[in-house]
Write a protein that holds these residues in place. Structure first.
Motif, PDB file in Angstrom:
ATOM      1  N   ALA A  30       0.839  -1.192   0.000  1.00  0.00           N
ATOM      2  CA  ALA A  30       0.000   0.000   0.000  1.00  0.00           C
ATOM      3  C   ALA A  30       0.874   1.242   0.000  1.00  0.00           C
ATOM      4  O   ALA A  30       1.928   1.272   0.642  1.00  0.00           O
ATOM      5  CB  ALA A  30      -0.910   0.002   1.229  1.00  0.00           C
ATOM      6  N   MET A  31       0.437   2.259  -0.751  1.00  0.00           N
ATOM      7  CA  MET A  31       1.124   3.550  -0.806  1.00  0.00           C
ATOM      8  C   MET A  31       0.105   4.667  -0.798  1.00  0.00           C
ATOM      9  O   MET A  31      -1.012   4.499  -1.297  1.00  0.00           O
ATOM     10  CB  MET A  31       1.991   3.625  -2.077  1.00  0.00           C
ATOM     11  N   GLU A  32       0.497   5.798  -0.229  1.00  0.00           N
ATOM     12  CA  GLU A  32      -0.412   6.939  -0.171  1.00  0.00           C
ATOM     13  C   GLU A  32      -0.662   7.501  -1.564  1.00  0.00           C
ATOM     14  O   GLU A  32       0.245   7.590  -2.395  1.00  0.00           O
ATOM     15  CB  GLU A  32       0.152   8.020   0.741  1.00  0.00           C
ATOM     16  N   SER A  33      -1.929   7.890  -1.782  1.00  0.00           N
ATOM     17  CA  SER A  33      -2.346   8.466  -3.056  1.00  0.00           C
ATOM     18  C   SER A  33      -3.176   9.714  -2.770  1.00  0.00           C
ATOM     19  O   SER A  33      -3.566   9.961  -1.623  1.00  0.00           O
ATOM     20  CB  SER A  33      -3.184   7.447  -3.839  1.00  0.00           C
ATOM     21  N   LEU A 163       0.229   8.583  -7.345  1.00  0.00           N
ATOM     22  CA  LEU A 163       0.418   8.468  -5.908  1.00  0.00           C
ATOM     23  C   LEU A 163       0.684   9.872  -5.371  1.00  0.00           C
ATOM     24  O   LEU A 163       0.707  10.844  -6.124  1.00  0.00           O
ATOM     25  CB  LEU A 163       1.596   7.539  -5.598  1.00  0.00           C
ATOM     26  N   THR A 164       0.863  10.009  -4.078  1.00  0.00           N
ATOM     27  CA  THR A 164       1.127  11.319  -3.500  1.00  0.00           C
ATOM     28  C   THR A 164       2.543  11.768  -3.844  1.00  0.00           C
ATOM     29  O   THR A 164       3.527  11.194  -3.346  1.00  0.00           O
ATOM     30  CB  THR A 164       0.941  11.279  -1.975  1.00  0.00           C
ATOM     31  N   GLY A 165       2.658  12.733  -4.738  1.00  0.00           N
ATOM     32  CA  GLY A 165       3.953  13.286  -5.103  1.00  0.00           C
ATOM     33  C   GLY A 165       4.788  12.433  -6.025  1.00  0.00           C
ATOM     34  O   GLY A 165       5.958  12.750  -6.277  1.00  0.00           O
ATOM     35  N   HIS A 184       6.476  -0.269 -11.402  1.00  0.00           N
ATOM     36  CA  HIS A 184       7.773   0.362 -11.151  1.00  0.00           C
ATOM     37  C   HIS A 184       7.565   1.681 -10.420  1.00  0.00           C
ATOM     38  O   HIS A 184       6.769   2.525 -10.856  1.00  0.00           O
ATOM     39  CB  HIS A 184       8.492   0.589 -12.487  1.00  0.00           C
ATOM     40  N   LEU A 185       8.289   1.841  -9.323  1.00  0.00           N
ATOM     41  CA  LEU A 185       8.289   3.078  -8.551  1.00  0.00           C
ATOM     42  C   LEU A 185       9.651   3.733  -8.767  1.00  0.00           C
ATOM     43  O   LEU A 185      10.603   3.496  -8.006  1.00  0.00           O
ATOM     44  CB  LEU A 185       8.055   2.748  -7.082  1.00  0.00           C
TER      45      LEU A 185
END
Length: 331
Positions: A30-33, A163-165, A184-185
């Motif tokens: 999970a990642m902030e969005s 995502l956020t930023g 890919h991040l």
């Protein structure tokens, strides 16, 4: 207590149990969005898995209602199963590569007598013995998840999820399934590899139509692995097991492993004419063929068919014209 944790680079890792499976769990990330959280995969569809996902999110300071969207690496039920419950709880969208949409709908379709007859005919075409067909029919053959988990958005190669930023980019990596996707991040030099690249195990690559289907799944897998190698991504986070220290190096090891299996299978033919089922019997597995369960024999059969398909593509093996069930021999 949940084993969910923040693992750096703004990534939360949540182990979601797979009941009665040696895999143990699916690792959901999970990642902030801008709208809350984006999940990479969702987990198996049962109450035990749901408790694992919801309690895991709570352990890292979030709630299931925070989920804005779910991006899916592929259609398999240990990845897609909980999507329906997530969407019902939070209103989240669910995205999957277009090539796996049809596979998802096949997986969740009703399984009545006509479906059973088609599957039985398929196994007969592979040369499966009657005893093994009967053992397969004793399995729980109902769909492992339902249509409520169907994706409502299409992913294509190169799509970016906000995502956020930062952004999360979809990388089309067919092989394990026709529409498998890694994510890919770039800002963190991290790739979520799904079941495409795993650190300790070799992902299943199979063809499920016998004697041979047009799709060369193993060739697709090789091409996808080489594509991932070319990206020079360091850290990999797979859906099962431990993290990957160097994605490109591990991808190369997987190619080498399957090339060795192809060489071994070619030698195992000797001068014989054999069915797809007999191809599976002659391949090397983690235990003797006679000790493999009926369910895992079907998975092994599909993997054997994929390796056989590649040998045919490479003009090393050919189907014997007019044989039924189909026989294959070295050229």
């Amino acid at each position: 207590m949940s084993d969910a944790a923040a693992i750096g680079d703004g990534i939360l890792q949540i182990p979601v149990p797979i009941t009665d499976s040696p895999l143990g769990h699916t690792l959901v990330y999970a990642m902030e969005s801008p709208g809350g959280l984006v999940l990479v995969d969702a987990g198996w569809d049962d109450d035990n898995a749901w408790a694992g996902l919801t309690s895991g999110l709570e352990a890292v300071g979030h709630s299931i209602t925070d989920v804005e969207g779910v991006v899916l690496t592929h259609f398999h039920p240990d990845h897609t199963g909980l999507c329906g419950r997530v969407r019902a709880a939070s209103g989240a969208w669910v995205a999957m590569h277009e090539a796996d949409h049809a596979e998802f709908h096949k997986m969740t379709a009703p399984r009545g007598p006509e479906w059973l007859d088609r599957q039985r005919a398929n196994m007969i075409a592979a040369g499966a013995p009657n005893a093994d067909i009967a053992a397969w029919q004793e399995l729980d053959l109902q769909p492992p998840t339902g249509p409520d988990s169907a994706p409502d958005r299409i992913l294509r190669d190169g799509d970016t999820i906000d995502l956020t930023g930062r952004g999360l980019r979809a990388v089309f990596t067919p092989g394990h399934t026709p529409g498998h996707v890694c994510f890919h991040l770039p800002d963190a030099d991290v790739m979520f590899t799904g079941d495409h690249v795993l650190q300790k195990t070799t992902p299943h690559v199979g063809n499920f139509v016998y004697p041979l289907e047009e799709r060369d799944a193993l060739a697709e897998f090789f091409d996808s692995l080489r594509h991932v190698q070319s990206m020079n991504v360091t850290r990999g986070l797979g859906s099962h097991g431990i993290g990957i220290d160097d994605v490109g190096v591990r991808a190369g090891e997987l190619i080498e492993h399957h090339e060795e299996r192809l060489d071994h299978l070619y030698e195992a033919f000797a001068d014989d004419e054999i069915t797809v089922w007999e191809v599976a019997e002659r391949m090397k597995w983690y235990k003797p063929w006679s000790d493999i369960s009926p369910f895992h024999k079907t998975l092994a059969l599909s993997e054997a068919a994929a390796h056989l398909r590649s040998l045919v593509s490479r003009n090393q093996v050919a189907q014997i014209p007019g044989s039924s069930p189909a026989l294959f021999a070295r050229i």
